[in-house]
Design a protein around this motif. Structure first.
Motif, mmCIF file in Angstrom:
data_model
loop_
_atom_site.group_PDB
_atom_site.id
_atom_site.type_symbol
_atom_site.label_atom_id
_atom_site.label_comp_id
_atom_site.label_asym_id
_atom_site.label_seq_id
_atom_site.Cartn_x
_atom_site.Cartn_y
_atom_site.Cartn_z
ATOM 1 N N PRO A 12 -6.494 4.755 -6.240
ATOM 2 C CA PRO A 12 -6.290 5.044 -4.813
ATOM 3 C C PRO A 12 -7.191 6.162 -4.305
ATOM 4 C CG PRO A 12 -4.179 4.677 -5.869
ATOM 5 C CD PRO A 12 -5.200 4.710 -6.970
ATOM 6 N N SER A 13 -7.372 7.230 -5.117
ATOM 7 C CA SER A 13 -8.247 8.333 -4.701
ATOM 8 C C SER A 13 -9.701 7.906 -4.652
ATOM 9 C CB SER A 13 -8.084 9.522 -5.662
ATOM 10 O OG SER A 13 -6.759 10.003 -5.662
ATOM 11 N N VAL A 14 -10.138 7.107 -5.639
ATOM 12 C CA VAL A 14 -11.535 6.642 -5.661
ATOM 13 C C VAL A 14 -11.815 5.751 -4.456
ATOM 14 C CG1 VAL A 14 -13.233 5.295 -6.950
ATOM 15 C CG2 VAL A 14 -11.681 6.830 -8.164
ATOM 16 N N LEU A 15 -10.880 4.883 -4.136
ATOM 17 C CA LEU A 15 -11.066 4.002 -2.971
ATOM 18 C C LEU A 15 -11.108 4.820 -1.682
ATOM 19 C CD1 LEU A 15 -8.654 1.102 -4.008
ATOM 20 C CD2 LEU A 15 -11.140 0.989 -3.882
ATOM 21 N N ARG A 16 -10.306 5.885 -1.626
ATOM 22 C CA ARG A 16 -10.351 6.757 -0.448
ATOM 23 C C ARG A 16 -11.698 7.466 -0.358
ATOM 24 N NH1 ARG A 16 -10.772 7.593 3.667
ATOM 25 N NH2 ARG A 16 -9.983 9.218 5.045
ATOM 26 N N ALA A 17 -12.263 7.840 -1.506
ATOM 27 C CA ALA A 17 -13.576 8.473 -1.532
ATOM 28 C C ALA A 17 -14.665 7.507 -1.053
ATOM 29 C CB ALA A 17 -13.894 8.960 -2.942
ATOM 30 N N CYS A 18 -14.560 6.241 -1.442
ATOM 31 C CA CYS A 18 -15.523 5.221 -0.986
ATOM 32 C C CYS A 18 -15.459 5.075 0.537
ATOM 33 C CB CYS A 18 -15.240 3.880 -1.649
ATOM 34 S SG CYS A 18 -15.533 3.870 -3.427
ATOM 35 N N THR A 19 -14.246 5.127 1.080
ATOM 36 C CA THR A 19 -14.084 5.042 2.533
ATOM 37 C C THR A 19 -14.710 6.239 3.225
ATOM 38 O OG1 THR A 19 -11.994 3.859 2.232
ATOM 39 C CG2 THR A 19 -12.413 4.803 4.399
ATOM 40 N N GLY A 20 -14.419 7.446 2.688
ATOM 41 C CA GLY A 20 -14.971 8.659 3.285
ATOM 42 C C GLY A 20 -16.480 8.717 3.202
ATOM 43 N N PHE A 21 -17.039 8.229 2.096
ATOM 44 C CA PHE A 21 -18.496 8.222 1.914
ATOM 45 C C PHE A 21 -19.158 7.125 2.734
ATOM 46 C CE2 PHE A 21 -22.321 7.399 -0.837
ATOM 47 C CZ PHE A 21 -22.956 8.590 -0.528
ATOM 48 N N GLY A 22 -18.376 6.102 3.066
ATOM 49 C CA GLY A 22 -18.881 5.022 3.918
ATOM 50 C C GLY A 22 -19.752 4.028 3.197
ATOM 51 N N ASP A 23 -19.522 3.824 1.904
ATOM 52 C CA ASP A 23 -20.350 2.887 1.135
ATOM 53 C C ASP A 23 -19.477 1.716 0.682
ATOM 54 O OD1 ASP A 23 -22.006 1.564 -0.738
ATOM 55 O OD2 ASP A 23 -23.131 3.412 -1.065
ATOM 56 N N LEU A 24 -19.614 0.592 1.385
ATOM 57 C CA LEU A 24 -18.811 -0.584 1.057
ATOM 58 C C LEU A 24 -19.235 -1.194 -0.277
ATOM 59 C CD1 LEU A 24 -16.575 -2.462 2.090
ATOM 60 C CD2 LEU A 24 -18.338 -3.813 3.233
ATOM 61 N N GLY A 25 -20.527 -1.045 -0.619
ATOM 62 C CA GLY A 25 -21.012 -1.600 -1.886
ATOM 63 C C GLY A 25 -20.330 -0.975 -3.085
ATOM 64 N N ILE A 26 -20.212 0.359 -3.083
ATOM 65 C CA ILE A 26 -19.515 1.046 -4.179
ATOM 66 C C ILE A 26 -18.047 0.647 -4.192
ATOM 67 C CG2 ILE A 26 -18.832 3.297 -5.083
ATOM 68 C CD1 ILE A 26 -21.414 4.447 -3.943
ATOM 69 N N GLY A 27 -17.469 0.517 -2.992
ATOM 70 C CA GLY A 27 -16.075 0.086 -2.902
ATOM 71 C C GLY A 27 -15.868 -1.280 -3.519
ATOM 72 N N GLY A 28 -16.821 -2.191 -3.304
ATOM 73 C CA GLY A 28 -16.736 -3.524 -3.900
ATOM 74 C C GLY A 28 -16.806 -3.466 -5.420
ATOM 75 N N MET A 29 -17.668 -2.574 -5.960
ATOM 76 C CA MET A 29 -17.769 -2.439 -7.419
ATOM 77 C C MET A 29 -16.484 -1.864 -8.008
ATOM 78 S SD MET A 29 -21.708 -1.301 -8.214
ATOM 79 C CE MET A 29 -21.780 0.072 -7.078
ATOM 80 N N VAL A 30 -15.884 -0.914 -7.296
ATOM 81 C CA VAL A 30 -14.594 -0.361 -7.758
ATOM 82 C C VAL A 30 -13.533 -1.455 -7.758
ATOM 83 C CG1 VAL A 30 -12.773 1.291 -7.235
ATOM 84 C CG2 VAL A 30 -15.157 1.966 -6.978
ATOM 85 N N HIS A 31 -13.569 -2.303 -6.735
ATOM 86 C CA HIS A 31 -12.636 -3.433 -6.675
ATOM 87 C C HIS A 31 -12.817 -4.333 -7.896
ATOM 88 C CE1 HIS A 31 -10.786 -6.848 -4.002
ATOM 89 N NE2 HIS A 31 -10.074 -6.607 -5.098
ATOM 90 N N GLY A 32 -14.080 -4.573 -8.273
ATOM 91 C CA GLY A 32 -14.343 -5.386 -9.464
ATOM 92 C C GLY A 32 -13.781 -4.762 -10.729
ATOM 93 N N THR A 33 -13.916 -3.433 -10.854
ATOM 94 C CA THR A 33 -13.359 -2.723 -12.018
ATOM 95 C C THR A 33 -11.838 -2.833 -12.037
ATOM 96 O OG1 THR A 33 -15.201 -1.148 -11.879
ATOM 97 C CG2 THR A 33 -13.300 -0.509 -13.213
ATOM 98 N N ILE A 34 -11.224 -2.773 -10.852
ATOM 99 C CA ILE A 34 -9.757 -2.905 -10.761
ATOM 100 C C ILE A 34 -9.309 -4.263 -11.282
ATOM 101 C CG2 ILE A 34 -7.855 -3.146 -9.101
ATOM 102 C CD1 ILE A 34 -9.310 -0.985 -7.406
ATOM 103 N N ILE A 35 -10.022 -5.319 -10.856
ATOM 104 C CA ILE A 35 -9.678 -6.678 -11.316
ATOM 105 C C ILE A 35 -9.896 -6.800 -12.813
ATOM 106 C CG2 ILE A 35 -10.309 -9.118 -11.109
ATOM 107 C CD1 ILE A 35 -11.066 -8.519 -8.182
#
Length: 838
Positions: free
Chosen positions: A106-129
């Protein structure tokens, strides 16, 4: 043993006491225990010393996943989003030493939102899966919050739909995502589905719902939402009441906003700020300042948001001295030393007061830290018509190292659109493509820019490529077609929108009404008027004016007058439109009477109003009236432009007073353009004054223009006089600059269809029969002679392709009388010929 120290952490109220506890842990050797060390990391971060948190973490030998998660969470608390993402990647690379837990995501995803990088957010999503955490409800909520906050609503909705069980937090998050991404209608639909599933909303949910109602301006729904809150006894800390105040003000009901505010018992700073902002939103700036005085009298301290509203009030009033005093107060109180909040509104204040150098001083302080003041400066420059200055600041912003966001790009595209800077607009488009921006706000601005530059094909290509199209997107494209003369395409696009059941607003109807006016498509205009009433779009000044214009241009002057008379408020545009309608139908006395009524009602005529009254005098040949209104323009503070001079010259030339027309041209404060000389030349043609043509011959040949009508008129005069040498020169000149004569055409509306008849056009079925009927129309009409009213229609010129026979002479000075029987007979015959084999 270590758990005994936990109450001591809670007793630490400052950094000094925390450092003493830290020293005790070092002396006792407990700093090697992960539990107190993790608590130290969290406590230092909470007290604003994130640097100390990192030192504790680095000195710990083998931090576990929980300690990694706490440090990442603390980074996010302190808005160090890039640092949090770096820590996450470092932890992932040490996967063999650290076992990944669901706590960190949850904190990492919030950091991706704050940084504004959807690409990194997508990679984090992949790691979650990959790690099997995609079914965790907290992580799922964090995921669709991340996608929603970054504008990727498709993925946000997909994650939400895949959730096995959706609680109140999940529903509230998805509703907020839609509302924040300007999808208020979809947000309200999600709220409806939530209620149907039996989930009881709380005050957080209703905050988003109230904001959605305000954004849509749906007054009835806003009242219903307020009633739902009262009935369900949904209570909050006061933020919901503040949201209701904003909701009512956005719906135009300031009385209800004031009533809600007065019912708030313990008014906070946020409550006062809400009502002040509401007054500003309704342009009641003095009332906003009075509310601010009341707030200070109640001993309530304003914050930076309050002062932003107050500066906005002074900006709206244009009060520089008072605004500077408030600015000094803000600096003295150190409310916003970095101008993160107050920078944009300060720039708006000084720009509205004409102090561009003050704005640049603020930007110098801000530098490359904050993009918002830059965005405000660019936006206000565009609003003020300082288009080149807006683009200069857009370039300077990038030189300072700031990457333009969607707002910067959209505002700069608006500057390119309004100024016709197509080449600069193309460069911005390339920048957008390189960065892969697919923001709807930017795409709509691109459609608007290309449309205003006349490239509707490019605009339509962007429109077709957009996956999600809001009502703003559809409106931009319809308006683009309509303004470029592609009225048929505009109406066709509206029909697609209507048949698909898409949301429409008043701007949609305004754009398509303009298209109907351009085509003279009365039946479609009537249908639109009906749909306006049944669709629930609240009529306003703009809608009523557009309806008046449409009916007048389509020949239904009676209905135009009826709509005009029922208007509760009339602007100078409304009066001008009705005057133009009377003038176009040759009813000069009615136009003059209406002009006098407008002046008596206290509305000052502008340049367009005088253009319309002069045109009415020109159509009726009322020379004396035309002279009177032309001479009275300066009495109303209106300086005549080239269009007014052209109309006056045309009036005098048609009336035979060519010498006076020529005198006016010579007295103009600027050089006469092609339209003015054309008016004089046409008068010479009507009254066979070739002597004057020869007098002004050199002046008219020196005119540089791309107006084909000017060269065609001049060549026709030489042809009529048999001067084929000069005729050939003019035609050669046209050919040399790439001009050709534009063929004329006529439109006729029959049985809810519009048929276009162009010169030499053989595209319609039964063309030969139609043209044969028109060729014999003169004989047919002469059998039914009657007196014409001034507003009857006429046939200007029809060319028969077979033998190039020209049926002219049907001009206004040499009319063919037509009665209702003949007119209906002609319509029915043409309709039969056009539709027989369709």
């Amino acid at each position: 043993m270590t758990t005994l120290y936990m109450p001591l952490f809670r007793s630490c109220t400052n950094l000094r006491s925390l450092a003493q506890l830290h020293a005790h842990l070092l002396v006792t050797g407990l700093h090697h225990d992960p539990l107190p060390s993790t608590k130290l990391i969290e406590s230092y971060a909470q007290m604003g010393s994130f640097r100390s948190s990192k030192l504790v973490f680095r000195n710990f030998p083998n931090p576990d996943s929980f300690m990694w998660g706490v440090l990442i969470k603390c980074s996010v608390w302190n808005n160090f989003f890039q640092e949090a993402i770096f820590l996450y990647h470092t932890m992932i690379n040490n996967n063999s030493l650290v076992q990944i837990s669901n706590f960190i995501f949850p904190s990492v995803l919030r950091a991706c939102t704050g940084f504004g990088d959807l690409g990194i957010g997508g990679m984090v999503h992949g790691t979650i899966i990959k790690n099997g955490f995609d079914k965790d409800s907290v992580i799922q909520t964090s995921l669709h919050c991340m996608y929603g906050e970054m504008g990727s609503l498709i993925y946000a909705k997909k994650v939400f739909d895949e959730m096995p069980s959706r609680d109140l937090v999940s529903w509230s998050a998805i509703i907020l995502s839609y509302v924040e991404n300007e999808k208020a209608s979809e947000g309200l639909e999600m709220f409806r589905l939530m209620v149907l599933e039996g989930i009881r909303p709380d005050s957080i949910t209703m905050l988003s719902v109230a904001e959605a109602c305000g954004e849509l301006g749906l007054f009835k729904l806003a009242r219903s939402v307020h009633g739902y809150i009262v009935r369900r006894k949904i209570e909050s800390d006061g933020s919901l009441a503040n949201s209701l105040v904003a909701m009512y003000s956005k719906c135009g009901d300031l009385v209800s906003a004031e009533r809600v505010f007065l019912n708030v018992k313990n008014r906070s700073t946020a409550s006062w700020t809400a009502i002040i902002s509401s007054y500003n939103r309704s342009d009641r700036f003095v009332d906003a300042l009075n509310a601010f005085v009341d707030m200070l009298d109640s001993r309530m301290e304003p914050n930076s948001v309050t002062m932003m509203s107050i500066l906005g009030s002074y900006a709206g009033l244009g009060w520089l001295r008072e605004g500077k005093a408030v600015h000094c107060y803000i600096i003295r109180k150190a409310m916003d030393p970095d101008y993160d909040v107050l920078g944009p509104v300060s720039i708006e204040l000084y720009l509205n007061c004409g102090k561009l150098n003050y704005c640049e001083n603020i930007l110098h302080i801000v530098g490359a830290r904050n993009i918002l003041p830059w965005n405000m400066l660019i936006s206000v420059c565009v609003e003020k018509g300082l288009l080149k200055e807006a683009l200069v600041h857009f370039v300077q912003m990038q030189i300072r190292g700031l990457m333009p966001d969607s707002f910067s790009l959209a505002s700069s595209l608006s500057a390119c659109a309004d100024g016709g800077f197509l080449q600069f607009g193309n460069r911005i488009h390339c920048h957008i493509l390189k960065r892969g921006l697919s923001d709807e706000f930017v795409q709509n601005s691109l459609i608007d820019m290309y449309s205003k530059c006349g490239l509707t094909e490019l605009a339509h290509m962007i429109f077709d490529e957009m996956e999600e199209k809001s009502v703003v997107t559809w409106n931009s494209m319809i308006c683009g077609f309509s303004q470029n003369g592609n009225s048929v395409e505009a109406i066709s696009l509206f029909d697609r929108m209507y048949s698909n059941g898409l949301v429409m607003n008043d701007v949609t109807f305004l754009s398509v009404l303009q298209a109907c006016s351009n085509l003279g498509y009365l039946e479609k205009g009537k249908w639109l008027h009906h749909k306006l009433l049944t669709y629930g779009v609240r009529t306003n000044l703009y809608i009523d004016t557009a309806l008046t214009d449409m009916y007048a241009k389509c020949g239904d002057l009676l209905t135009a007058q009826r709509v005009f008379d029922t208007m509760s408020e009339k602007s100078v545009v409304s009066w001008s439109v009705m005057i133009a309608g009377y003038g176009a139908h040759g009813m000069v006395n009615a136009a003059i009477s209406l002009f006098n009524q407008m002046v008596e009602s206290g509305v000052r005529p502008n340049q367009v109003t005088f253009m319309n009254i002069l045109s009415a005098c020109s159509h009726a040949g009322s020379i004396e009236d035309g002279k009177h209104y032309f001479n009275s323009m300066k009495d109303f503070g209106v300086e005549p432009n080239s269009e007014h001079y052209a109309c006056m010259v045309d009036l005098l030339s048609r009336g035979g007073d060519l010498n006076e027309a020529y005198r006016i041209i010579n007295s103009m404060p600027f050089p006469a353009d092609a339209s003015i000389w054309s008016a004089l030349i046409n008068g010479c043609r009507i009254h066979h004054r070739m002597d004057m043509i020869k007098t002004i011959e050199q002046e008219i040949l020196d005119i540089n223009t791309d107006d084909t009508g000017y060269y065609t008129l001049l060549s026709n005069i030489y042809a009529e006089e048999g001067n084929w040498k000069e005729f050939g020169k003019v035609r050669s000149l046209m050919k040399g600059i790439g001009l050709r004569k534009v063929p004329g055409y006529s439109l006729i509306e029959l049985e809810k269809r519009v048929y276009r008849f162009g010169v030499g056009d053989t595209s319609l079925l039964q063309t030969e029969e139609t043209l044969s009927f028109l060729a014999n129309f003169q004989n047919l009409s002469q059998e039914h002679v009657c007196n014409l009213e001034n507003n009857n229609s006429m046939i200007d010129s029809v060319i028969i392709p077979d033998d190039q026979q020209v049926i002219s002479n049907c001009i206004w000075n040499n009319q063919i009388p037509v009665d209702n029987y003949t007119s209906n007979l002609m319509d029915s015959c043409i309709f039969t010929l056009c539709t027989e084999n369709l």
